[in-house]
Design a protein around this motif. Structure first.
Motif, short mmCIF file in Angstrom:
data_model
loop_
_atom_site.label_atom_id
_atom_site.label_comp_id
_atom_site.label_asym_id
_atom_site.label_seq_id
_atom_site.Cartn_x
_atom_site.Cartn_y
_atom_site.Cartn_z
N HIS A 180 0.82 -1.01 0.25
CA HIS A 180 -0.02 0.02 -0.04
C HIS A 180 1.02 1.19 -0.06
O HIS A 180 1.66 1.53 1.09
CB HIS A 180 -0.81 -0.03 1.16
CG HIS A 180 -1.71 -1.24 1.49
ND1 HIS A 180 -3.02 -1.07 1.21
CD2 HIS A 180 -1.46 -2.41 1.91
CE1 HIS A 180 -3.56 -2.52 1.32
NE2 HIS A 180 -2.34 -3.17 1.81
N GLU A 181 0.72 1.89 -1.10
CA GLU A 181 1.55 3.25 -1.21
C GLU A 181 0.74 4.44 -0.77
O GLU A 181 -0.32 4.73 -1.19
CB GLU A 181 2.22 3.61 -2.60
CG GLU A 181 2.82 4.69 -2.62
CD GLU A 181 3.52 5.01 -4.16
OE1 GLU A 181 4.42 6.01 -3.91
OE2 GLU A 181 3.16 4.14 -4.97
N LEU A 182 1.14 5.17 0.07
CA LEU A 182 0.33 6.39 0.79
C LEU A 182 0.67 7.58 0.24
O LEU A 182 1.94 7.89 -0.48
CB LEU A 182 0.55 6.55 2.23
CG LEU A 182 0.07 5.15 3.01
CD1 LEU A 182 0.16 5.53 4.67
CD2 LEU A 182 -1.34 4.88 2.76
N ASP A 183 0.00 8.77 0.18
CA ASP A 183 0.63 9.90 -0.61
C ASP A 183 1.50 10.90 0.38
O ASP A 183 2.12 11.91 -0.08
CB ASP A 183 -0.62 10.93 -0.60
CG ASP A 183 -1.42 11.13 0.42
OD1 ASP A 183 -0.91 10.78 1.64
OD2 ASP A 183 -2.59 12.02 0.53
N SER A 184 1.68 10.19 1.53
CA SER A 184 3.08 10.80 2.26
C SER A 184 4.38 10.10 2.04
O SER A 184 5.41 10.39 2.58
CB SER A 184 2.61 10.46 3.87
OG SER A 184 2.40 9.01 3.90
N GLY A 185 4.09 9.20 1.19
CA GLY A 185 5.46 8.62 0.68
C GLY A 185 5.91 7.18 1.30
O GLY A 185 6.74 6.47 0.82
N LEU A 186 4.89 6.95 2.33
CA LEU A 186 5.15 5.73 2.99
C LEU A 186 4.46 4.66 2.28
O LEU A 186 3.47 4.48 1.71
CB LEU A 186 4.51 5.85 4.45
CG LEU A 186 4.79 4.54 5.31
CD1 LEU A 186 6.08 4.27 5.48
CD2 LEU A 186 3.80 4.46 6.51
N VAL A 187 5.36 3.49 2.13
CA VAL A 187 4.76 2.18 1.63
C VAL A 187 4.64 1.31 2.66
O VAL A 187 5.74 0.90 3.36
CB VAL A 187 5.31 1.46 0.25
CG1 VAL A 187 5.03 0.43 -0.17
CG2 VAL A 187 5.68 2.61 -0.59
N TYR A 188 3.62 0.72 3.22
CA TYR A 188 3.47 -0.25 3.99
C TYR A 188 2.90 -1.75 3.46
O TYR A 188 2.49 -1.62 2.40
CB TYR A 188 2.68 -0.11 5.33
CG TYR A 188 0.89 0.06 5.32
CD1 TYR A 188 0.34 -0.86 5.26
CD2 TYR A 188 0.58 1.26 4.84
CE1 TYR A 188 -0.99 -1.00 5.04
CE2 TYR A 188 -0.74 1.44 4.33
CZ TYR A 188 -1.69 0.08 4.66
OH TYR A 188 -3.03 0.24 4.38
N PHE A 189 3.19 -2.88 4.28
CA PHE A 189 2.59 -4.20 3.69
C PHE A 189 1.80 -5.07 4.73
O PHE A 189 1.92 -4.66 5.87
CB PHE A 189 3.76 -4.91 3.16
CG PHE A 189 4.81 -5.39 4.16
CD1 PHE A 189 4.90 -6.69 4.57
CD2 PHE A 189 5.76 -4.64 4.60
CE1 PHE A 189 5.76 -7.13 5.82
CE2 PHE A 189 6.70 -4.76 5.68
CZ PHE A 189 6.68 -6.24 6.29
N ASP A 190 0.86 -5.57 4.13
CA ASP A 190 0.13 -6.53 5.01
C ASP A 190 -0.56 -7.65 4.14
O ASP A 190 -0.06 -7.79 3.03
CB ASP A 190 -1.05 -5.89 5.48
CG ASP A 190 -1.89 -5.23 4.60
OD1 ASP A 190 -1.89 -5.56 3.25
OD2 ASP A 190 -2.93 -4.46 4.70
N GLU A 191 -1.21 -8.72 4.71
CA GLU A 191 -1.76 -9.67 3.83
C GLU A 191 -0.73 -10.69 3.58
O GLU A 191 -0.47 -10.94 2.24
CB GLU A 191 -2.59 -9.32 2.77
CG GLU A 191 -3.76 -8.87 2.99
CD GLU A 191 -5.00 -8.82 2.18
OE1 GLU A 191 -5.90 -9.69 1.90
OE2 GLU A 191 -4.78 -7.69 1.10
N ILE A 192 0.25 -11.19 4.53
CA ILE A 192 1.26 -12.20 3.94
C ILE A 192 0.73 -13.28 3.62
O ILE A 192 0.04 -14.02 4.22
CB ILE A 192 2.31 -12.37 5.26
CG1 ILE A 192 2.54 -10.95 5.83
CG2 ILE A 192 3.32 -12.95 4.85
CD1 ILE A 192 3.31 -10.23 4.97
N SER A 193 1.28 -13.68 2.36
CA SER A 193 0.75 -15.19 1.70
C SER A 193 1.52 -16.16 2.04
O SER A 193 1.42 -17.30 1.72
CB SER A 193 0.37 -14.80 0.36
OG SER A 193 1.47 -14.35 -0.51
#
Length: 457
Positions: free
Chosen positions: A418-431
């Motif tokens: 997930h890329e946010l407009d703040s410049g941060l990229v976070y991740f979830d839903e580990i497969s």
């Protein structure tokens, strides 16, 4: 008149205790050394005779038989002990191996024989048995009764014990793979249109230890991982020791190294699969509409209206997530961290990633976040994956150092970015978290299931 000779007395005593066929049924006289009050003590005879003249056991105590050392109570080795080593081959065994695994025989014949011999030499518990059956199946060896496998009297008479045992064995190479490893010539091979199989021990072992063990069998604990991987390694060493396929020695040795690598990496992958994505990414996901925003805990209520906290839901509360986010986002000065506004998601992608490098704060450094630099990764045997983060546009993900410490270059994992407009990229839903040499191959039955999806008849 009784003789006073002591020898005569001994002879008479022996005669009195010996029962012959001529006096069957007669009661032997009392022992001459019996005490005067023997009638009161009712002494017991050592032996009596039955009607056939055989001696019956009396009430005299029997001598206990000494138990032989190393008897039934001794546990035989299973062949999987930590320090187990194959016994040196005798000259007879060596010559027998040369006959069984002669280069004149096809690879299929030799492998089939080796599997049958190996299973007879090992004591398999249920897990090891299940692992080996799955491994053999992945490599093309079938398990079960052979079609038209009945043996008539003529076959029994014309073949030796070994050939009969081979024919009755439940592990065998199917007819479709009987020419495996044999070079094929199109003009001379009537069956050339049939699929051509190649011999590659390492390929099959890679798929089994990196995919089947952690995902199909769900083995996660370090001791269970070691047991599972070493079961396959034990079989490979047996193949090497008995020189079953000398033409593939290098390939088999590489397969052994693959097992050693799996023993190192699988425990780390198992730990990360439980720790990913870490509290920082869970907090971001909870706050900004990711997977964990649907997992926000709620208060459970009993029928009488009282709160029950015995059944907590997974995830973070909004308050807890906000606290974690505010505490850690300040460690990323290049990320816009205006706490007065909520960042918005501008891009989302399901990604397969390979770890390029890992950064951890130095010991004593108050920073709590580490960095995992990744690039897009296309798993082997699959179609190419296009991604925003294909090289050279590597991606940096942030995670608590207590989680980041288990990541290593070459490791793979699947997640949603997930890329946010703040410049941060976070991740979830580990497969899944996978080894550096991860390989997934599917057998014929799995492929048939997929083909059914496209059957429009």
């Amino acid at each position: 008149m009784d003789s006073s000779d002591p020898i005569d007395a001994i002879v008479s005593q022996i005669d009195s205790l010996t029962v012959g066929t001529s006096n069957v049924g007669n009661t032997p006289p009392a022992h001459p050394a019996a005490a005067p009050n023997s009638k009161e003590q009712n002494p017991t005879q050592a032996t009596q005779t039955n009607g056939s003249g055989a001696a019956e056991a009396g009430d005299a105590p029997k001598k206990k038989k000494k138990r032989r050392k190393g008897g039934k109570g001794k546990t035989l080795p299973s062949g999987f002990e930590e320090n187990f080593v194959e016994a040196p081959l005798t000259a007879e065994e060596y010559n027998k191996d040369k006959e069984l695994y002669s280069p004149q025989k096809t690879v299929a014949e030799r492998i089939e024989t080796a599997v049958q011999k190996y299973k007879s030499k090992r004591k398999l518990d249920p897990l090891r048995h299940q692992l080996l059956e799955a491994y053999y199946h992945l490599g093309g060896i079938k398990t079960g009764a052979k079609m038209f496998g009945g043996l008539d009297q003529k076959f029994m008479k014309e073949n030796d014990t070994e050939e009969i045992a081979r024919f009755k064995a439940t592990d065998y190479v199917p007819e479709s793979m009987k020419n495996i490893g044999v070079q094929r010539v199109e003009e001379l091979d009537d069956d050339y249109e049939d699929p051509e199989y190649t011999v590659d021990f390492d390929y099959v072992v890679r798929a089994f230890v990196t995919h089947k063990i952690p995902f199909d069998f769900g083995i996660k604990k370090p001791d269970e991982i070691e047991k599972a991987v070493n079961t396959i390694k034990n079989f490979l060493n047996y193949i090497l020791y008995h020189n079953v396929c000398p033409e593939y020695t290098d390939n088999i040795k590489q397969a052994v190294k693959t097992c050693d690598k799996a023993n190192e990496e699988l425990p780390l992958c198992a730990v990360l699969s439980g720790k990913f994505p870490g509290d920082f990414n869970r907090a971001c996901s909870t706050l900004f509409g990711g997977y964990w925003s649907y997992m926000t805990p709620r208060e459970w209520e009993k029928a009488d209206g009282e709160q029950n906290f015995d059944k907590p839901e997974p995830g973070l509360s909004k308050e807890n997530a906000l606290e974690i986010y505010h505490a850690l986002i300040t460690e990323l000065p290049h990320i816009a961290s205006d706490l007065s506004r909520i960042p918005k998601e501008i891009y989302r992608e399901y990604a397969s990633l390979e770890v390029v490098s890992v950064w951890l704060p130095e010991p004593g450094n108050p920073l709590r976040l580490g960095k995992i630099v990744c690039k897009s990764w296309t798993p082997e045997e699959t179609l190419p994956i296009t991604s925003k983060w294909n090289e050279p546009n590597n991606l940096t993900l942030y995670c608590e150092k207590t989680v980041t410490q288990y990541a290593y270059p070459g490791m793979h994992f699947g997640c949603t970015l997930h890329e946010l407009d703040s410049g941060l990229v976070y991740f979830d839903e580990i497969s899944g978290v996978m080894c550096s040499n991860f390989l997934e191959i599917r057998d014929e039955k799995e492929l048939e299931v997929d083909s059914d999806d496209f059957d429009f008849d």
